[in-house]
Design an enzyme around this catalytic site. Structure first.
Site, PDB file in Angstrom:
ATOM      1  N   GLN A   1     -10.886  -5.046  -8.772  1.00  0.00           N
ATOM      2  CA  GLN A   1      -9.677  -5.168  -7.956  1.00  0.00           C
ATOM      3  C   GLN A   1      -9.968  -5.926  -6.657  1.00  0.00           C
ATOM      4  O   GLN A   1      -9.056  -6.213  -5.900  1.00  0.00           O
ATOM      5  CB  GLN A   1      -9.135  -3.771  -7.606  1.00  0.00           C
ATOM      6  CG  GLN A   1      -8.728  -2.956  -8.815  1.00  0.00           C
ATOM      7  CD  GLN A   1      -8.251  -1.553  -8.478  1.00  0.00           C
ATOM      8  OE1 GLN A   1      -8.553  -0.623  -9.204  1.00  0.00           O
ATOM      9  NE2 GLN A   1      -7.505  -1.362  -7.403  1.00  0.00           N
TER      10      GLN A   1
ATOM     11  N   GLU B   1       2.016   2.849  -4.842  1.00  0.00           N
ATOM     12  CA  GLU B   1       1.481   4.193  -5.062  1.00  0.00           C
ATOM     13  C   GLU B   1       2.450   5.305  -4.670  1.00  0.00           C
ATOM     14  O   GLU B   1       2.148   6.488  -4.901  1.00  0.00           O
ATOM     15  CB  GLU B   1       0.180   4.360  -4.267  1.00  0.00           C
ATOM     16  CG  GLU B   1      -0.928   3.471  -4.789  1.00  0.00           C
ATOM     17  CD  GLU B   1      -2.001   3.232  -3.753  1.00  0.00           C
ATOM     18  OE1 GLU B   1      -3.177   3.428  -4.074  1.00  0.00           O
ATOM     19  OE2 GLU B   1      -1.679   2.861  -2.615  1.00  0.00           O
TER      20      GLU B   1
ATOM     21  N   ARG C   1      -4.706   5.689  -7.530  1.00  0.00           N
ATOM     22  CA  ARG C   1      -3.343   5.478  -7.054  1.00  0.00           C
ATOM     23  C   ARG C   1      -3.063   6.400  -5.864  1.00  0.00           C
ATOM     24  O   ARG C   1      -2.202   7.272  -5.931  1.00  0.00           O
ATOM     25  CB  ARG C   1      -2.337   5.693  -8.187  1.00  0.00           C
ATOM     26  CG  ARG C   1      -1.261   4.613  -8.143  1.00  0.00           C
ATOM     27  CD  ARG C   1      -0.442   4.540  -9.379  1.00  0.00           C
ATOM     28  NE  ARG C   1       0.609   3.531  -9.212  1.00  0.00           N
ATOM     29  CZ  ARG C   1       1.502   3.240 -10.122  1.00  0.00           C
ATOM     30  NH1 ARG C   1       1.500   3.855 -11.266  1.00  0.00           N
ATOM     31  NH2 ARG C   1       2.417   2.322  -9.893  1.00  0.00           N
ATOM     32  N   CYS C   2      -3.812   6.173  -4.792  1.00  0.00           N
ATOM     33  CA  CYS C   2      -3.930   7.182  -3.756  1.00  0.00           C
ATOM     34  C   CYS C   2      -3.815   6.652  -2.341  1.00  0.00           C
ATOM     35  O   CYS C   2      -3.573   7.422  -1.425  1.00  0.00           O
ATOM     36  CB  CYS C   2      -5.298   7.827  -3.880  1.00  0.00           C
ATOM     37  SG  CYS C   2      -6.628   6.642  -3.644  1.00  0.00           S
TER      38      CYS C   2
HETATM   39  N1  MCN Z   1       6.939  -5.118  -4.470  1.00  0.00           N
HETATM   40  C1  MCN Z   1       8.229  -5.602  -4.228  1.00  0.00           C
HETATM   41  N2  MCN Z   1       8.880  -5.248  -3.075  1.00  0.00           N
HETATM   42  C2  MCN Z   1       8.307  -4.408  -2.177  1.00  0.00           C
HETATM   43  C3  MCN Z   1       7.014  -3.888  -2.417  1.00  0.00           C
HETATM   44  C4  MCN Z   1       6.345  -4.284  -3.584  1.00  0.00           C
HETATM   45  O1  MCN Z   1       8.762  -6.331  -5.063  1.00  0.00           O
HETATM   46  N3  MCN Z   1       8.944  -4.076  -1.047  1.00  0.00           N
HETATM   47  C5  MCN Z   1       6.193  -5.530  -5.660  1.00  0.00           C
HETATM   48  C6  MCN Z   1       4.967  -6.362  -5.256  1.00  0.00           C
HETATM   49  O2  MCN Z   1       5.224  -7.675  -5.006  1.00  0.00           O
HETATM   50  C7  MCN Z   1       4.027  -6.128  -6.416  1.00  0.00           C
HETATM   51  C8  MCN Z   1       4.325  -4.674  -6.779  1.00  0.00           C
HETATM   52  O3  MCN Z   1       5.659  -4.410  -6.315  1.00  0.00           O
HETATM   53  O4  MCN Z   1       4.324  -6.991  -7.469  1.00  0.00           O
HETATM   54  C9  MCN Z   1       3.344  -3.683  -6.105  1.00  0.00           C
HETATM   55  O5  MCN Z   1       3.197  -4.064  -4.769  1.00  0.00           O
HETATM   56  P1  MCN Z   1       2.401  -3.273  -3.637  1.00  0.00           P
HETATM   57  O6  MCN Z   1       3.124  -2.057  -3.273  1.00  0.00           O
HETATM   58  O7  MCN Z   1       2.084  -4.253  -2.583  1.00  0.00           O
HETATM   59  O8  MCN Z   1       1.042  -2.792  -4.340  1.00  0.00           O
HETATM   60  P2  MCN Z   1      -0.200  -3.707  -4.778  1.00  0.00           P
HETATM   61  O9  MCN Z   1       0.273  -4.940  -5.391  1.00  0.00           O
HETATM   62  O10 MCN Z   1      -1.198  -3.772  -3.686  1.00  0.00           O
HETATM   63  O11 MCN Z   1      -0.756  -2.842  -5.965  1.00  0.00           O
HETATM   64  C10 MCN Z   1      -1.669  -1.795  -5.755  1.00  0.00           C
HETATM   65  C11 MCN Z   1      -1.145  -0.470  -6.223  1.00  0.00           C
HETATM   66  C12 MCN Z   1      -2.280   0.455  -6.353  1.00  0.00           C
HETATM   67  S1  MCN Z   1      -3.305   0.661  -5.029  1.00  0.00           S
HETATM   68  C13 MCN Z   1      -2.548   1.088  -7.536  1.00  0.00           C
HETATM   69  S2  MCN Z   1      -3.826   2.194  -7.569  1.00  0.00           S
HETATM   70  C14 MCN Z   1      -1.751   0.811  -8.712  1.00  0.00           C
HETATM   71  C15 MCN Z   1      -0.400   0.283  -8.387  1.00  0.00           C
HETATM   72  O12 MCN Z   1      -0.445  -0.646  -7.456  1.00  0.00           O
HETATM   73  N4  MCN Z   1      -2.358   0.321  -9.814  1.00  0.00           N
HETATM   74  C16 MCN Z   1      -1.579  -0.237 -10.809  1.00  0.00           C
HETATM   75  N5  MCN Z   1       0.400   0.017  -9.449  1.00  0.00           N
HETATM   76  C17 MCN Z   1      -0.154  -0.377 -10.638  1.00  0.00           C
HETATM   77  N6  MCN Z   1       0.604  -0.895 -11.620  1.00  0.00           N
HETATM   78  C18 MCN Z   1       0.015  -1.347 -12.747  1.00  0.00           C
HETATM   79  N7  MCN Z   1       0.797  -1.876 -13.716  1.00  0.00           N
HETATM   80  N8  MCN Z   1      -1.338  -1.301 -12.924  1.00  0.00           N
HETATM   81  C19 MCN Z   1      -2.141  -0.764 -11.993  1.00  0.00           C
HETATM   82  O13 MCN Z   1      -3.461  -0.756 -12.170  1.00  0.00           O
HETATM   83 CU1  CUM Z   2      -6.377   4.589  -4.224  1.00  0.00          CU
HETATM   84  S1  CUM Z   2      -6.208   3.711  -6.016  1.00  0.00           S
HETATM   85 MO1  CUM Z   2      -5.253   2.035  -5.575  1.00  0.00          MO
HETATM   86  O1  CUM Z   2      -5.569   2.153  -3.910  1.00  0.00           O
HETATM   87  O2  CUM Z   2      -6.304   0.874  -6.102  1.00  0.00           O
END
Ligand code: MCN
Ligand code: CUM
Length: 796
Positions: free
Chosen positions: A225, A742, A372-373
């Site tokens: 990641q 998350e 996912r924390c």
């Molecule tokens: N998004 C959006 N509008 C927002 C916020 C987010 O459209 N206001 C969209 C983003 O552009 C992105 C998705 O939602 O496409 C998730 O965005 P974000 O909240 O920024 O999270 P990350 O992309 O940083 O993803 C990480 C988060 C984590 S830490 C874990 S753990 C997890 C999760 O995402 N692992 C996943 N969701 C997952 N989903 C899938 N399918 N697989 C994982 O491994």
């Molecule tokens: Cu804490 S699990 Mo996600 O933050 O990759």
């Protein structure tokens, strides 16, 4: 002329468009490229020998029979790793972790030796031919044993480690908290355990390491990641020059935090490739992943809430005890030993709080790592909402009203949380109201009576939480000293098509879709004209990767900022094309025009062509830019989850009758993807509350090392979820977005558990620890006692 010719943002796939996920085109056709799809000429295969014991001294390892098997090319042991100073590696939390065991094994499943062979079957035969003589030692399988007098010292490899304590850490104002408790009319107390849990990605961990002696270049395909962090780690640990290391994270079949740490298998495959001068592939099997990979949670809480009769919370005390397994390999900002646990109670206006956190080593796989924390926020919010529910019950006050009394008000931002974070926006009461209305809260008493007449117990649970998402800012957030920020690079080609790269790494979240939407919003280039790439350290700008739902808050902000840089340059090109000065040029989506003559304009695509074919004198050609973004604060999305359950008291089986989720993640880039994230997160929350546990017997044998024991919910058992949205834009994010990835896993579990507890509280039960298996619920109802700790170990 006043009519605008701006593009329709939804039509071009900009902000707010529920654009179909572009990555799914290849995924649903089976055309994704995962690490196991990588096949290189001359590639060898690696298998790992894992320890059958949780704690044992290694007396000898005999690899001679393995070497004799035709097709075996290399057998690696800890001793051979040690001769290259690679037997141990640093973790992301300033601890060390064994790559291959030398002195002792410290958990069942620990890596002991590796065999590299022509195919994976020969490698497996090789692993089975290795003879290891172990001298078993007493195993420590829970943190209380770890702290007992005379407990064996697990980390006797560390010179300055007199006991099994990893850290003692505290935060908050202890004196003020004591005063609050002295003034309280009532103190509510609760002891909880958040069980060990496993991220269970569909794709296990793996790597293909390819060291080329001639070019001196090391290329590693890896399930990571955070590929840039792996590059830095390899450069520092293996002492290879950083520019000669290329880390490629191809498609990843789910990360969920599992793929943040650097695992021994990655390092071993790299050394194996250097030694054999051939590419070496390592693909972990499901059991290997289930027993050895970074676990989440496994933490105990003693919580206390100081209450005034009228429902006001005066203060909070939290004491946590976390089980980190044999190596402290959690990924978290260096400053905070227990992650962002101190984000607890951030949505409530509470004058005083104190948190004391202790972490200990046990003979289990590294725990508390991530799932996912957002760095332990899942535990923080679960504890918070269980404590709030118990406090409302102890006071005899309505649980919704109790939360409303204590919520931070909409006009009270920025707000300093009880442990010192600064939250900046939210409409907590509004989210709660929408949820209460949707679940029919006003009518609940009648429904409960009606269910009682049928011999069923009805309960309603609420979980309200705000989550700190998007580490940095760089002043406070770093991992091993590397500051947390992120990046984006945008190249607009002459025909107006573009390629965008970021330092984040999607593992299923849909970045290829959503980042293009941000560019479309900022530049009016249709999202379909933008390709997004992540995960290759040779091409992507430096970034800290995707975890803690930081991508939208940080990399996503960088995408907006880099687009604005491009727009600023395009404006110069537009002025040149329109033969006016820059100040006279106005922007609307996709087009610059002359302020005094709106009919005269040029599209962003015409500007792009001019950057290569018709630039003004003195202007640097091309239309490319880079942006690094260091966020001023975390983003603070809010979620309010409400669950209604019905229990059959004769069996303890509970069914979810209705589940309502109200999420405020600020401006939504792609509403469909956000909803997918929430549904997935709630499914995982349901699994934790209802069915999942992975536990250990007294000898440290892992119970739950396969998916017959460790259950993954399917569409069949997962309840339906009703989703609602509230939008409070993030005041400091360039497009007003907050993270969301998350939220539902963080806030979801307490809603399920609180609902069951609400249904059974009449029996004098205050707590049942997760998972709320039917036999545990039944036992609680029939005995009137709390059910604590991980489920008991099965004996056959
Ligand atoms: N998004 C959006 N509008 C927002 C916020 C987010 O459209 N206001 C969209 C983003 O552009 C992105 C998705 O939602 O496409 C998730 O965005 P974000 O909240 O920024 O999270 P990350 O992309 O940083 O993803 C990480 C988060 C984590 S830490 C874990 S753990 C997890 C999760 O995402 N692992 C996943 N969701 C997952 N989903 C899938 N399918 N697989 C994982 O491994
Ligand atoms: Cu804490 S699990 Mo996600 O933050 O990759």
């Amino acid at each position: 002329m006043s009519a605008t010719t701006a593009l329709d943002e939804i039509k071009i796939g900009g902000l707010g468009a529920s654009r179909r996920r572009v990555e799914d085109n290849r995924f649903i056709r089976g055309k994704g490229s995962y690490v196991d799809d990588i096949v290189l000429p001359g590639m060898l295969h690696m298998e790992i020998l894992r320890s059958p014991f949780a704690h044992a001294r290694i007396k000898s390892i005999d690899t001679s029979a393995a070497w004799k098997i035709p097709g075996v090319r290399l057998v690696l042991t800890g001793e051979m790793m040690a001769s290259r100073n690679l037997a141990w590696m640093p973790t992301l939390s300033y601890d060390t972790q064994a790559v291959l065991a030398t002195d002792k094994v410290r958990f069942q499943g620990q890596e002991v030796a590796a065999v590299i062979a022509d195919d994976p079957y020969i490698a497996r035969d090789g692993v089975e031919a290795i003879q290891v003589e172990y001298e078993p030692l007493p195993a420590i399988v829970n943190p209380y044993q770890a702290m007992a007098d005379g407990a064996p010292i697990i980390r006797d490899d560390k010179l300055e480690q007199p006991d099994n304590v990893v850290f003692d850490w505290e935060i908050g104002d202890q004196a003020a908290t004591e005063r609050a408790f002295a003034e309280a009319d009532l103190v509510s107390r609760l002891d909880l355990h958040y069980p060990r849990s496993h991220p269970s990605p569909i794709e296990c961990c793996g790597s293909v390491a390819d060291f080329n002696r001639a070019t001196q270049k090391l290329t590693v395909y890896i399930t990571s990641q955070a590929p840039h962090i792996v590059r830095a780690a390899v450069a520092l640990v293996a002492e290879l020059p950083e520019h000669m290391i290329r880390i490629i994270s191809p498609d990843i079949g789910g990360g969920f935090g599992n793929k943040v740490p650097v695992y021994p298998g990655y390092v071993i495959s790299i050394l194996a490739s250097i030694l054999t001068e051939r590419p070496v592939k390592w693909i972990e099997d499901k059991t290997g992943n289930l027993i050895s990979t970074g676990f989440g949670r496994d933490i105990y809480l003693h919580g206390e809430v100081a209450l005034r009769k009228d429902g006001k919370v005066l203060g909070v005390r939290m004491e946590t005890l976390s089980d980190h397994g044999a190596f402290f390999s959690d990924a978290q900002p260096s400053k905070f030993k227990i992650g962002l646990m101190h984000s607890a109670f951030a949505c409530y206006d509470i004058p005083a709080a104190h948190l004391a956190a202790r972490g200990v080593y046990t003979n289990k796989a590294p725990g508390g790592v991530a799932y996912r924390c957002s760095f332990r926020v899942t535990e923080a919010m679960f504890f918070q909402e269980r404590m709030m529910q118990a406090a409302a019950d102890d006071l005899g006050i309505d649980q919704a009203e109790f939360r409303r009394i204590n919520f931070v008000r909409d006009d009270d931002f920025p707000h300093r949380t009880p442990y010192g974070f600064l939250t900046d926006s939210g409409q907590y009461g509004k989210c709660l109201d929408i949820g209460l209305e949707a679940i029919g809260y006003a009518d609940f008493a009648r429904q409960k009576e009606e269910a009682a007449a049928r011999g069923r117990l009805l309960g309603i649970g609420i979980s309200a939480m705000t989550e700190p998402l998007g580490a940095g800012n760089s002043r406070e957030y770093d991992i091993l000293g590397i500051k947390m920020f992120d990046s984006a690079e945008l190249r607009v080609h002459m025909t107006g098509k573009a390629i965008l790269r970021t330092g984040a790494k999607t593992q299923g979240q849909g970045h290829e879709t959503t980042w293009a939407q941000i560019v479309a919003h900022e530049l009016g280039i249709p999202a379909d004209d933008i390709v997004v790439e992540e995960g290759d350290t040779d091409t992507a700008p430096f970034g800290m990767g995707t975890y803690a739902s930081r991508s939208t808050p940080v990399a996503g902000a960088a995408v907006a900022m880099v687009s604005r840089k491009i727009r600023a340059k395009a404006r110069k090109l537009a002025a040149h094309l329109l033969e006016v000065s820059e100040e006279d040029v106005e922007w609307e989506l996709g087009r610059f025009y002359v302020r005094a003559a709106p009919g005269q304009g040029v599209t962003i695509q015409e500007c792009a062509m001019a950057a290569y074919a018709n630039m003004p004198d003195g202007l640097e050609p091309g239309l490319e830019a880079n942006a690094y973004y260091d966020p001023p604060n975390l983003t603070w999305p809010f979620g309010c989850y409400l669950c209604k359950v019905e229990i059959d008291p004769e069996t303890g089986v509970w069914d979810v009758i209705q589940f309502v989720a109200v999420d405020d993640c600020g401006v939504r880039i792609n509403p469909m993807i956000v909803e997918g994230q929430i549904m997935g997160g709630l499914t995982e929350a349901y699994a934790k509350a209802n069915m999942q546990f992975i536990t250990f017997d007294a000898d440290g044998n892992c119970i739950g090392s396969n998916y017959m024991d460790y259950l993954l919910p399917t569409a069949w058992e997962t309840p339906g979820f009703e989703l609602y949205e509230v939008v409070t834009p993030c005041p400091h994010h360039p497009i007003g977005a907050k993270g969301v990835g998350e939220c539902a896993t963080v806030g979801g579990p307490a809603a399920f558990v609180n609902a069951v507890m609400d249904a059974v509280k009449g029996f004098g039960v205050r707590n049942i620890d997760m998972p709320l298996l039917p036999d545990r619920v039944y036992e609680a109802i029939t005995t009137g006692r709390d059910i604590s700790g991980a489920p008991p170990v099965k004996m056959d």
